[in-house]
Design a protein around this motif. Structure first.
Motif, PDB file in Angstrom:
ATOM      1  N   ARG A 136      70.665  22.699  65.815  1.00  0.00           N
ATOM      2  CA  ARG A 136      69.941  21.490  66.191  1.00  0.00           C
ATOM      3  C   ARG A 136      68.653  21.377  65.371  1.00  0.00           C
ATOM      4  N   LYS A 137      67.948  22.483  65.196  1.00  0.00           N
ATOM      5  CA  LYS A 137      66.719  22.490  64.393  1.00  0.00           C
ATOM      6  C   LYS A 137      67.004  22.124  62.949  1.00  0.00           C
ATOM      7  N   ASN A 138      68.154  22.559  62.437  1.00  0.00           N
ATOM      8  CA  ASN A 138      68.507  22.229  61.046  1.00  0.00           C
ATOM      9  C   ASN A 138      68.658  20.721  60.850  1.00  0.00           C
ATOM     10  N   ILE A 139      69.275  20.056  61.840  1.00  0.00           N
ATOM     11  CA  ILE A 139      69.454  18.609  61.741  1.00  0.00           C
ATOM     12  C   ILE A 139      68.099  17.905  61.812  1.00  0.00           C
ATOM     13  N   LEU A 140      67.272  18.311  62.748  1.00  0.00           N
ATOM     14  CA  LEU A 140      65.957  17.688  62.881  1.00  0.00           C
ATOM     15  C   LEU A 140      65.112  17.895  61.631  1.00  0.00           C
ATOM     16  N   LYS A 141      65.215  19.075  61.046  1.00  0.00           N
ATOM     17  CA  LYS A 141      64.469  19.365  59.820  1.00  0.00           C
ATOM     18  C   LYS A 141      64.981  18.503  58.670  1.00  0.00           C
ATOM     19  N   GLU A 142      66.291  18.328  58.605  1.00  0.00           N
ATOM     20  CA  GLU A 142      66.890  17.535  57.527  1.00  0.00           C
ATOM     21  C   GLU A 142      66.453  16.077  57.617  1.00  0.00           C
ATOM     22  N   ARG A 143      66.399  15.539  58.830  1.00  0.00           N
ATOM     23  CA  ARG A 143      65.982  14.155  59.000  1.00  0.00           C
ATOM     24  C   ARG A 143      64.483  13.989  58.751  1.00  0.00           C
ATOM     25  N   ALA A 144      63.728  15.033  59.088  1.00  0.00           N
ATOM     26  CA  ALA A 144      62.260  14.948  58.958  1.00  0.00           C
ATOM     27  C   ALA A 144      61.807  14.940  57.500  1.00  0.00           C
ATOM     28  N   GLN A 145      62.618  15.471  56.592  1.00  0.00           N
ATOM     29  CA  GLN A 145      62.173  15.566  55.201  1.00  0.00           C
ATOM     30  C   GLN A 145      62.035  14.197  54.534  1.00  0.00           C
ATOM     31  N   LEU A 146      62.578  13.151  55.154  1.00  0.00           N
ATOM     32  CA  LEU A 146      62.436  11.807  54.605  1.00  0.00           C
ATOM     33  C   LEU A 146      61.206  11.081  55.140  1.00  0.00           C
ATOM     34  N   GLN A 147      60.558  11.627  56.175  1.00  0.00           N
ATOM     35  CA  GLN A 147      59.430  10.937  56.803  1.00  0.00           C
ATOM     36  C   GLN A 147      58.270  10.641  55.857  1.00  0.00           C
ATOM     37  N   PRO A 148      57.923  11.536  54.935  1.00  0.00           N
ATOM     38  CA  PRO A 148      56.789  11.241  54.036  1.00  0.00           C
ATOM     39  C   PRO A 148      56.987  10.002  53.164  1.00  0.00           C
ATOM     40  N   PHE A 149      58.226   9.548  53.019  1.00  0.00           N
ATOM     41  CA  PHE A 149      58.490   8.411  52.136  1.00  0.00           C
ATOM     42  C   PHE A 149      58.448   7.073  52.866  1.00  0.00           C
ATOM     43  N   ASN A 150      58.259   7.112  54.183  1.00  0.00           N
ATOM     44  CA  ASN A 150      58.113   5.894  54.988  1.00  0.00           C
ATOM     45  C   ASN A 150      59.263   4.900  54.748  1.00  0.00           C
ATOM     46  N   LEU A 151      60.470   5.431  54.692  1.00  0.00           N
ATOM     47  CA  LEU A 151      61.633   4.569  54.512  1.00  0.00           C
ATOM     48  C   LEU A 151      61.972   3.848  55.807  1.00  0.00           C
ATOM     49  N   LYS A 152      62.494   2.650  55.677  1.00  0.00           N
ATOM     50  CA  LYS A 152      62.937   1.881  56.834  1.00  0.00           C
ATOM     51  C   LYS A 152      64.448   1.680  56.747  1.00  0.00           C
ATOM     52  N   PHE A 153      65.133   1.960  57.846  1.00  0.00           N
ATOM     53  CA  PHE A 153      66.587   1.813  57.922  1.00  0.00           C
ATOM     54  C   PHE A 153      66.914   0.731  58.942  1.00  0.00           C
ATOM     55  N   HIS A 154      67.684  -0.256  58.543  1.00  0.00           N
ATOM     56  CA  HIS A 154      68.128  -1.249  59.523  1.00  0.00           C
ATOM     57  C   HIS A 154      69.486  -1.807  59.115  1.00  0.00           C
ATOM     58  N   PHE A 155      70.329  -2.034  60.138  1.00  0.00           N
ATOM     59  CA  PHE A 155      71.667  -2.563  59.913  1.00  0.00           C
ATOM     60  C   PHE A 155      71.628  -4.084  59.908  1.00  0.00           C
ATOM     61  N   VAL A 156      72.412  -4.660  59.001  1.00  0.00           N
ATOM     62  CA  VAL A 156      72.534  -6.114  58.909  1.00  0.00           C
ATOM     63  C   VAL A 156      74.006  -6.478  59.094  1.00  0.00           C
ATOM     64  N   GLU A 157      74.289  -7.307  60.090  1.00  0.00           N
ATOM     65  CA  GLU A 157      75.663  -7.749  60.318  1.00  0.00           C
ATOM     66  C   GLU A 157      76.121  -8.636  59.160  1.00  0.00           C
ATOM     67  N   GLY A 158      77.428  -8.648  58.922  1.00  0.00           N
ATOM     68  CA  GLY A 158      77.986  -9.280  57.737  1.00  0.00           C
ATOM     69  C   GLY A 158      77.510 -10.696  57.465  1.00  0.00           C
ATOM     70  N   GLU A 159      77.482 -11.541  58.495  1.00  0.00           N
ATOM     71  CA  GLU A 159      77.125 -12.947  58.272  1.00  0.00           C
ATOM     72  C   GLU A 159      75.655 -13.132  57.931  1.00  0.00           C
TER      73      GLU A 159
END
Length: 470
Positions: A276-299
């Motif tokens: 579980r810690k490995n997953i959290l660490k893997e996701r946390a390594q992107l935090q310094p880049f302030n990326l935004k993720f959002h899904f857009v429906e096809g239409e």
């Protein structure tokens, strides 16, 4: 007994979209007429790229047998109550379409994901031609689904009869030539158990210049073999009933299953502490880049987002494989226009709000009625550790949890998926080989491979990240 006629279509445009979808179903996006038509019209799957359409159609003649005979005087009987025509399927569209089989004549084995390169090489070493072969599959799409579409109004007996007619038709196209020499058994060097997909020198859409040679009618061409790939479990009995026993091949993929998780953290609760810690660490390594993720429906996907995603897809393929991908820009544009309700684009933006990566998903249902998310294509203009896992796995899992999807298929292969909660799932394909000597050798190989695959899947289950039960 119904009077049926079988004919080949050299293009999806020769088949009514509503009739195709009525027999193939609309829940699986990859089996839909719109998806296959987009592959052909975009020149992604066509004769120029080695995917010559030979879709097999079954029509109910009803009380119009005389009209059919006048259309094609070269009709030949296939089995009791069924005829096979030399005319193209488009000539019989006024009749009721009761069954279809997506089918392609192949001059190579690229884009299939059930690897038979070793079989082709063994043929070549013995001076024999492995190509052309026929493939009953969805091009470039290693996803389980119907490989025969049979009208839902047919009862089980009628479905079985139609399936056997389809398989008999394929068998009739196998070369009848018998070879005197018997090939040796496939050696370990021929093994395809850990073989990776080779990259095809694909035809660039810009090079086609609108002059792609139309698919020729090649119904009478002898073939070395035919292959039905990623057959859904519900249709395996149809293939198992083949009048000529088929070779059944076992493979595996890794799928994520939703067990009623409330959110992503609830999903991770089931992990062992270290994993579980490995997953959290893997996701946390992107935090310094302030990326935004959002899904857009096809239409709601904008032209700019499509353009940027396509650039990301082509750039990522170019770095990995030396070409810009199997799928042309026109394919994605047509997919977005024709299947918007099932298309989902993950947009990844940097701190300035500029799109720097994207992952394209499709939504649907499997034959068990489960809501499924399919992660298919992705690309990026930036190289960041963990971005692929975030965009293609974790965001997909999160979407499934939030929207009540029961299964997430993130693509073929990838042992790295196991440590992220994806479980091994059996995948089956069916094969018929004309050459009796090679058929025996391949049958022996497939049997040994299945034993190895079962052991491999057991090993993968043993390293799943979930807590071990007492």
């Amino acid at each position: 007994m119904r009077q049926l006629i079988l004919a080949f279509a050299s293009s999806m445009s020769d088949i009514s979209a509503s009739a195709w979808n009525a027999v193939m179903g609309e829940a699986n996006p990859f089996c839909r007429h719109e998806f296959l038509l987009a592959l052909e019209q975009s020149h992604s799957a066509c004769a120029a790229t080695g995917w010559t359409p030979r879709h097999l159609c079954v029509f109910d003649v009803g009380d119009r047998l005389n009209d059919v005979v006048s259309t094609d005087k070269s009709l030949s009987p296939l089995a009791a109550g069924a005829l096979i025509s030399r005319q193209a399927a488009k000539h019989f569209n006024p009749l009721s379409l009761v069954a279809v089989m997506p089918l392609y004549q192949k001059s190579h084995s690229y884009g299939e994901y059930v690897f038979d390169w070793a079989w082709a090489e063994a043929y070549e070493r013995h001076g024999l031609d492995y190509y052309p072969k026929w493939v009953n599959a969805i091009p470039f799409t290693p996803v389980q689904g119907r490989r025969m579409g049979i009208h839902p109004a047919f009862d089980s007996v009628e479905q079985l009869r139609v399936a056997q007619l389809l398989l008999l038709t394929l068998n009739r196209r196998l070369t009848s030539e018998l070879f005197a020499s018997e090939p040796r058994a496939l050696e370990k060097a021929d093994s395809v158990f850990y073989e990776s997909e080779l990259d095809e020198p694909v035809v660039d859409e810009a090079d086609l210049d609108g002059t792609v040679q139309s698919a020729k009618e090649q119904g009478d061409s002898p073939i070395s073999s035919w292959h039905s790939l990623f057959v859904t479990p519900s249709q395996m009995p149809l293939y198992n009933s083949s009048p000529n026993p088929l070779l059944k091949r076992l493979g595996t993929q890794f799928h994520w299953h939703n067990r009623g998780y409330r959110d992503f953290d609830d999903f991770l609760v089931g992990f062992s502490s270290r994993k579980r810690k490995n997953i959290l660490k893997e996701r946390a390594q992107l935090q310094p880049f302030n990326l935004k993720f959002h899904f857009v429906e096809g239409e709601h996907i904008t032209a700019s987002q499509w353009q940027t995603f396509i650039q990301c897809y082509q750039l990522t393929y170019l770095k990995r494989s030396g070409h810009r991908g199997y799928l042309t820009p026109t394919f994605f544009q047509q997919l977005g226009a024709q299947l918007a309700a099932q298309v989902l684009l993950l947009v990844v933006e940097d701190a300035k709000g500029e799109m720097v990566a994207g992952a394209l998903y499709l939504k649907g249902e499997n034959t068990q009625g489960q809501k499924c998310l399919y992660g298919r294509y992705w690309g990026t203009t930036v190289e960041l550790d963990g971005l692929h896992f975030e965009a293609c796995y974790y965001q997909g899992i999160q979407y499934c949890i939030e929207h009540g999807f029961q299964m997430f298929d993130a693509g073929a292969q990838g042992e790295h998926k196991v440590l992220r909660g994806f479980e091994p799932v059996e995948m089956y394909s069916y094969h018929n080989i004309a050459h009796l000597g090679f058929r025996a050798a391949i049958a022996d190989f497939v049997e040994q491979e299945a034993q190895q695959m079962q052991q491999y899947m057991a090993q993968m289950r043993a390293v799943l990240p979930y807590k071990k039960e007492p």
